[in-house]
Each structure stands twice: as structure tokens, then as C-alpha cells.
Scaffold this active site. Sequence first.
Site, PDB file in Angstrom:
ATOM      1  NE  ARG A 338      -3.769  -2.147   2.050  1.00 30.48           N
ATOM      2  CZ  ARG A 338      -4.529  -2.664   3.149  1.00 30.48           C
ATOM      3  NH1 ARG A 338      -4.685  -2.373   4.228  1.00 30.48           N
ATOM      4  NH2 ARG A 338      -5.285  -3.645   2.834  1.00 30.48           N
ATOM      5  CD  GLU A 433      -6.372   0.123  13.463  1.00 32.77           C
ATOM      6  OE1 GLU A 433      -7.318  -0.638  13.106  1.00 32.77           O
ATOM      7  OE2 GLU A 433      -5.968   1.448  12.844  1.00 32.77           O
TER       8      GLU A 433
HETATM    9  C1  LIG Z   1     -12.913  -0.063   5.726  1.00 31.85           C
HETATM   10  C2  LIG Z   1     -11.885  -0.623   6.215  1.00 31.85           C
HETATM   11  C3  LIG Z   1     -11.776  -1.822   5.628  1.00 31.85           C
HETATM   12  C4  LIG Z   1     -10.724  -2.724   6.414  1.00 31.85           C
HETATM   13  N1  LIG Z   1     -10.446  -4.196   5.531  1.00 31.85           N
HETATM   14  C5  LIG Z   1      -9.536  -4.957   6.034  1.00 31.85           C
HETATM   15  C6  LIG Z   1      -9.325  -6.094   5.577  1.00 31.85           C
HETATM   16  O1  LIG Z   1      -9.977  -6.440   4.755  1.00 31.85           O
HETATM   17  N2  LIG Z   1      -8.538  -6.940   6.156  1.00 31.85           N
HETATM   18  C7  LIG Z   1      -7.736  -6.420   7.283  1.00 31.85           C
HETATM   19  O2  LIG Z   1      -7.076  -7.271   7.853  1.00 31.85           O
HETATM   20  N3  LIG Z   1      -8.026  -5.337   7.765  1.00 31.85           N
HETATM   21  C8  LIG Z   1      -8.725  -4.437   7.480  1.00 31.85           C
HETATM   22  N4  LIG Z   1      -9.061  -3.346   7.980  1.00 31.85           N
HETATM   23  C9  LIG Z   1      -8.487  -2.874   9.231  1.00 31.85           C
HETATM   24  C10 LIG Z   1      -9.227  -3.564  10.417  1.00 31.85           C
HETATM   25  O3  LIG Z   1     -10.467  -3.744   9.923  1.00 31.85           O
HETATM   26  C11 LIG Z   1      -8.901  -2.834  11.606  1.00 31.85           C
HETATM   27  O4  LIG Z   1      -7.713  -2.908  11.964  1.00 31.85           O
HETATM   28  C12 LIG Z   1      -9.498  -4.071  12.650  1.00 31.85           C
HETATM   29  O5  LIG Z   1     -10.756  -4.405  12.606  1.00 31.85           O
HETATM   30  C13 LIG Z   1      -9.314  -3.273  13.946  1.00 31.85           C
HETATM   31  O6  LIG Z   1     -10.016  -4.150  14.935  1.00 31.85           O
HETATM   32  P1  LIG Z   1      -9.844  -3.840  16.654  1.00 31.85           P
HETATM   33  O7  LIG Z   1     -10.727  -4.942  17.398  1.00 31.85           O
HETATM   34  O8  LIG Z   1      -8.520  -3.643  17.048  1.00 31.85           O
HETATM   35  O9  LIG Z   1     -10.548  -2.777  16.765  1.00 31.85           O
HETATM   36  P2  LIG Z   1     -11.905  -1.976  16.366  1.00 31.85           P
HETATM   37  O10 LIG Z   1     -12.520  -3.173  15.589  1.00 31.85           O
HETATM   38  O11 LIG Z   1     -12.016  -0.685  15.646  1.00 31.85           O
HETATM   39  O12 LIG Z   1     -12.994  -1.887  17.809  1.00 31.85           O
HETATM   40  C14 LIG Z   1     -12.602  -1.137  18.791  1.00 31.85           C
HETATM   41  C15 LIG Z   1     -13.507  -1.333  19.875  1.00 31.85           C
HETATM   42  O13 LIG Z   1     -13.085  -0.552  21.011  1.00 31.85           O
HETATM   43  C16 LIG Z   1     -14.175   0.349  21.480  1.00 31.85           C
HETATM   44  N5  LIG Z   1     -13.748   1.561  21.949  1.00 31.85           N
HETATM   45  C17 LIG Z   1     -12.856   2.449  21.520  1.00 31.85           C
HETATM   46  N6  LIG Z   1     -12.516   3.451  22.442  1.00 31.85           N
HETATM   47  C18 LIG Z   1     -13.414   3.054  23.408  1.00 31.85           C
HETATM   48  C19 LIG Z   1     -13.567   3.557  24.724  1.00 31.85           C
HETATM   49  N7  LIG Z   1     -12.763   4.657  25.025  1.00 31.85           N
HETATM   50  N8  LIG Z   1     -14.500   3.145  25.486  1.00 31.85           N
HETATM   51  C20 LIG Z   1     -15.102   1.890  25.236  1.00 31.85           C
HETATM   52  N9  LIG Z   1     -15.022   1.430  24.004  1.00 31.85           N
HETATM   53  C21 LIG Z   1     -14.075   2.047  23.338  1.00 31.85           C
HETATM   54  C22 LIG Z   1     -15.205   0.491  20.199  1.00 31.85           C
HETATM   55  O14 LIG Z   1     -16.379   0.653  20.864  1.00 31.85           O
HETATM   56  C23 LIG Z   1     -14.926  -0.923  19.612  1.00 31.85           C
HETATM   57  O15 LIG Z   1     -15.922  -1.938  20.216  1.00 31.85           O
HETATM   58  C24 LIG Z   1     -10.028  -2.352   7.417  1.00 31.85           C
HETATM   59  C25 LIG Z   1     -10.166  -1.153   7.809  1.00 31.85           C
HETATM   60  C26 LIG Z   1     -11.111  -0.311   7.272  1.00 31.85           C
HETATM   61  C27 LIG Z   1     -11.451   0.982   7.890  1.00 31.85           C
END
Ligand SMILES: Cc1cc2nc3c(=O)[nH]c(=O)nc-3n(C[C@H](O)[C@H](O)[C@H](O)COP(=O)(O)OP(=O)(O)OC[C@H]3O[C@@H](n4cnc5c(N)ncnc54)[C@H](O)[C@@H]3O)c2cc1C
Length: 645
Positions: A338, A433
Site C-alpha cells: 500500500r 490495532e
Molecule cells: C474500511 C476498512 C476496511 C478494512 N478491511 C480490512 C481487511 O480486509 N483486512 C484486514 O486485515 N484489515 C482490514 N481493515 C483494518 C481492520 O478492520 C482493523 O484494523 C481492525 O478491525 C481493528 O480491530 P480492533 O478489534 O483492534 O478494533 P475495532 O474493531 O476498531 O474495535 C474497537 C472497539 O473499541 C471500542 N472502544 C474504543 N474506544 C473506546 C472507549 N474509550 N471506551 C469504550 N470502548 C471503546 C469500540 O466501541 C470498539 O468496540 C480495514 C479497515 C477499514 C477502515
Amino acid sequence: MKLWNEGDPIADKAAPDGPIETRWERRQFGAKLVNPANRRKLTVIVVGTGLAGGSAAATLAEAGYKVRSYCYQDSPRRAHSIAAQGGINAAKNYRNDGDSVYRLFYDTVKGGDFRARESNVYRLAQVSVNIIDQCVAQGVPFAREYGGLLDNRSFGGTQVSRTFYARGQTGQQLLLGAYQAMERQIAAGNIEMHARHEMLELVVVDGRARGVVVRDLVTGEITTDFADAVVLASGGYGNVFFLSTNAKGCNVTATWRAHRKGALFANPCYTQIHPTCIPESGTHQSKLTLMSESLRNDGRVWVPKRAGDDRKPADIAEDERDYYLERIYPSFGNLVPRDIASRAAKNVCDEGRGVGPGGLGVYLDFADAITRLGRPAVEAKYGNLFEMYQRITGEDPYVTPMRIYPAVHYTMGGLWVDYDLQSTIPGLFVIGEANFSDHGANRLGASALMQGLADGYFVLPNTINDYLAAGPYPAVAADDPAVVSARASVEDRISALLAVDGDRTVDSFHRELGHIMWEYCGMDRTEQGLTKAISLIRALREEFWTRVKVPGTGEQLNQNLERAGRVADFFELAELMCVDALHRTESCGGHFRAESQTPDGEALRHDDAFSYVAAWEFTGTGEPPVLHKEALGFEYVHPTQRSYK
Ligand SMILES: Cc1cc2nc3c(=O)[nH]c(=O)nc-3n(C[C@H](O)[C@H](O)[C@H](O)COP(=O)(O)OP(=O)(O)OC[C@H]3O[C@@H](n4cnc5c(N)ncnc54)[C@H](O)[C@@H]3O)c2cc1C
């Protein structure tokens, strides 16, 4: 003006050494276990219910721990992970195309431009194969080939097909799997779920993370919650740029509050700019839309050869088109990583060869694929993405090439964690992330879902035992001075935000901050630009605290108040991102310092000076942060100039 100070180096003391193939197994064996009968006496708070937090909460509860989960959405299954489209990597080698754990490891270390830890990346590649089995067992409907085997496609930075997918809805399907696993444990009484609650402060007692202060987003009530350990799975901070592909709610507050309490923040400037997004169409927009990288399996990227050629794409003959990725990078073609594809798009647009309004776009053309495979096959693979594109732009991508342009998408930086995923605050673990761990300076496509689920299903549930084995930790009293002050700081900040009562909306500040970041800390960065950005951010932050208007009160549903708190944290983070980008006078992955490039315009690393993780310590708002360096060693994949030619 001194912008940072250098402190003592930092080391990852949890990382095992010896042969890389057995490091994870040896760490698991070396970590203490908790007897099943004792697990129910231990409580873990998990902030976040995306793929990382959801999978961790379900697995910890399944193991017998008591879990309390928080998310700000109305349901755990609305976490931003649901947006992920393209797929998830795993070294299964179902295609028999030469893939292996070692190759996934190699591709990821190289793809991250040699700025990630080898031990972590190897473990990620090992665990990747378990993730697919786990998800299939849960019933995640991965795409299958005619014979019934799981299908694979390719993503950037690789020459094999190792990406598992569920049409263009991979994140949604994976999240439903994790969510169902959570729901099972909610029903069993092992997970207490608190949706619509935002964590606004971390409680640290006697040097250990022991709880959180949360605000009920519906009633405004502030409460505290205590546990034996806290896990942050709160996602990335790309929304500091205002416009990004992230969901509007994504923010940095949870990790930033922990940073202010002593957790080091690593590599904040490493931002991923995704090459295939729908170009910005005007100032009315509040977010940008990703067109999945999977489209580059079949779509060909091109611009007119001649600058200023504004004819319709159909009127531009083959020999007047420049398929520039295929031309410059013949080995990887349209599937370069990317960072490389984004910079190449920017370069052709800077040359005046961009297409669409303002010349900020390049074509992603499926004409060849439709001729080769037939429209039904293209529809079956990418139908929902094409439909989304058509709805947003009003153009039919089966007939006219898509127009795409790079946009902020993912943040490789995050809270520093050791091999156990523990931050510098004992008892505070960070996954998905939200941590900085495995992607170095550039994340390969389909690796975020892999990392989030590796952390949540497999890594954390093993490493956290080692910490919990010394528990239960002494009960935390509600009148403990650390609790009282954490709670008071939340209440004071809410009062301060409401008290300003100025004349500018929160969004107008956020938008302006985003412009500064995109302009000076975006696709290319210079010393002059970054220094300017820091002064602009400081001035805007001051203005924010004197002019922001937050209508309503704290005792009600108040989305302006929620956003104001998040933007206030973005201001502090933005400054740190610029300081980090300024201090790293090399280019690597997504961090492109214009002063450091090869003669043909590629990122030029300086391994002698910068082969380290930059872990920053907070010293006060507007005060110079302290830099702690974690040296990176490469025993297996030796750093070279990355080439995809
Ligand atoms: C459009 C898009 C497409 C993508 N496609 C891909 C893909 O095809 N393949 C791939 O590998 N990656 C992809 N990614 C990246 C990937 O989706 C994310 O990096 C990943 O899903 C993050 O997961 P996570 O569980 O770390 O956080 P998130 O899914 O962002 O979850 C964060 C959680 O934390 C909670 N939260 C945050 N702050 C607080 C707070 N202060 N108090 C209480 N709760 C809080 C939220 O409510 C949520 O439940 C994509 C990203 C985007 C934007």
C-alpha cells in the site's frame, strides 16, 4: 524550542530468544498457568469488542475468567471491525503456491520495511493457521472453491494467494463469529457486557492497572470499575486526520488516557495511507470510503500518459495509457504494498496526470477482467464493492473504470507492548490495532484482522495467565486516592469542555486539525512542514479550549460532548505524531520523509541510526515527551532496500 528529550533505552524483557520457530512454544511453556478453579476468582476488564476485544473476551470467559466488556456502540457487533472488506491472511498454503509460515513471516517483516520485531511477526504467522480453523469451526462463511475447499486471493506485497475472504464482508463475518462466541459467554454469566459506555480514564493503583472510569453515554452517569487486569482493544486512531476510511467513532481516547498515565506510545507517526479509496468529493464529507485492496487482484491501475488529458477513459486508447504500477514494478504489478502504490498514485497526480475532479484520482479498470472472466464471475467476487461504488459516485464500474485515490486507513503505531502484549503499566494489556506490535512501518493488506484475532484468540489468553497467576490482587477501595483522582479528572474535563461555551463547533476544529495533519504529516513529510504543523496544532489546541461550543449537558446523551473529548485527545496525539515524524529523519514504509529518498523516489531507510521502535513517554500537555528506543535486531530476514520491481 526543545521538542523532545531522549531517555533510557527500553527492552522487551518478555521476548524469548533461541530458534525463532520454537520461541512462542517456549514462552507458552514458561508462562505461569492459573488453575481452572482459581480463574473464576479473577476478573479482567476488556475495553473494545471488535475482532481483538471480542475474541479476547470470549476466550478469556471460555477459560473461566470473569470478564467485563465495554464498547461505545449500542452493540458489540457494531465495532469498526465490521467494516473490513477484503480478507484475512493465513499461511495455510491451500493453493500449493509456495506459501509457508516462514514466507508469511518474511513478507511481513519486509513489508513493514524492517521496523517490526522478528519474534512477534513469526508468532503471528504461526498462529495465522489456527485462526482459520477456529473461525471455520464457528461457522464463518469463508468463500469456497467449487470443490468445497476454502478459496484464497492475493493481497499487496505478496506473490502467493493466502487471503481468506467472505465476499467483501470478511470483517463482518469474522466479527459475527467472535460476537456469537461472546454472546454464549454473556448468556453463561461469564461476560458482563456494557455497551454504550466510554472509557475515559485508566485507574492505576500501586503501579498496576486496576480499573477504568467510564461514562454511560445514554445517561451521562460516571462510574468506576475494578479488576485484576485491564485489556485495551480500542482500535486505531486514523481519525486524527478527520477524513479517513475509519468509522466516525474511531478515536484514541482509551489508549491516550493510558499513555497519560504512564504507558509508552510507540511509533505514533506510522500511518497507513490506502491507495484504493473513493476520492474526496467535497467539504461536506465526514469520512472516506475504501475500495478493498482485493480489487487489485483483477483491476488494473492506470492514468493517461499525457498530462492534462481530460478525455473520457473510453476515448483514451491503450497505447495512450500508462499502467504505471505494472510498468515500474513488473514483479508485483498492481499488487505492490500500500505505501508504494499510494506514493506512486500521488506522484502521477503531482505530474498532472490525475483523473476526475481536481486531478486527484487514478483509474482502477476491470475491463480486462470482465473480458477474461465474464461479468458474472467479477460480480460474484466483488459485487457488493461495485454496488457500493456505484451508489456513492453514480458511476457504473462495470462500464467505466473506478476512480480511486489514497486515503488514511490504518495506524501501525499504538501503545508499546512487550511480547506478552503487556504495556509499560503492569496489568495493562493492549491488543489489536490499539497496540503497535507487528506491522512495522507499513501493514500488509489482510494482516490487521489476522493480528487482531491472533492477539485475542491465541496470544493474550496465554500470556495474561502469567500476570494473573499472582492474583487475585487486593481489592481496590472506591475511596483510594488514585480512584478519587481518576474520577475527578474525568468530571473536571467534562465540566471544562462544557464551560467554554464558545462559538465554534467541535467538528470545525476536528476538520482543521485533520487538514494540518494531512498536509504536513500525511503522504510526505518534511522537517519544515512538521515544524510548522506543531506550531499550528498548538495554536489550534489553545483556540479549541477557548472557543469550542459544546451544547447540552453532561447528564444526557450528548454526542457533541463525546466528540469534544475525543478531539481534545486527538490534539495531543497529533503533536506527538509530528514530533515522532520529525525525529525520524529517514523514510520507512508509510513514513516518507521527502529528504530521505532513493534516486528513483523510493523510501530510503537509515538502519544505522533508526533501526528501533520509538516509544514515547508523556510528560505533560505541550511539554517535550521523552523518547525511549527499543533496538530492533534481525537474525533471519536481513534488512535490504525493499524492492518490488
Ligand atoms: C474500511 C476498512 C476496511 C478494512 N478491511 C480490512 C481487511 O480486509 N483486512 C484486514 O486485515 N484489515 C482490514 N481493515 C483494518 C481492520 O478492520 C482493523 O484494523 C481492525 O478491525 C481493528 O480491530 P480492533 O478489534 O483492534 O478494533 P475495532 O474493531 O476498531 O474495535 C474497537 C472497539 O473499541 C471500542 N472502544 C474504543 N474506544 C473506546 C472507549 N474509550 N471506551 C469504550 N470502548 C471503546 C469500540 O466501541 C470498539 O468496540 C480495514 C479497515 C477499514 C477502515
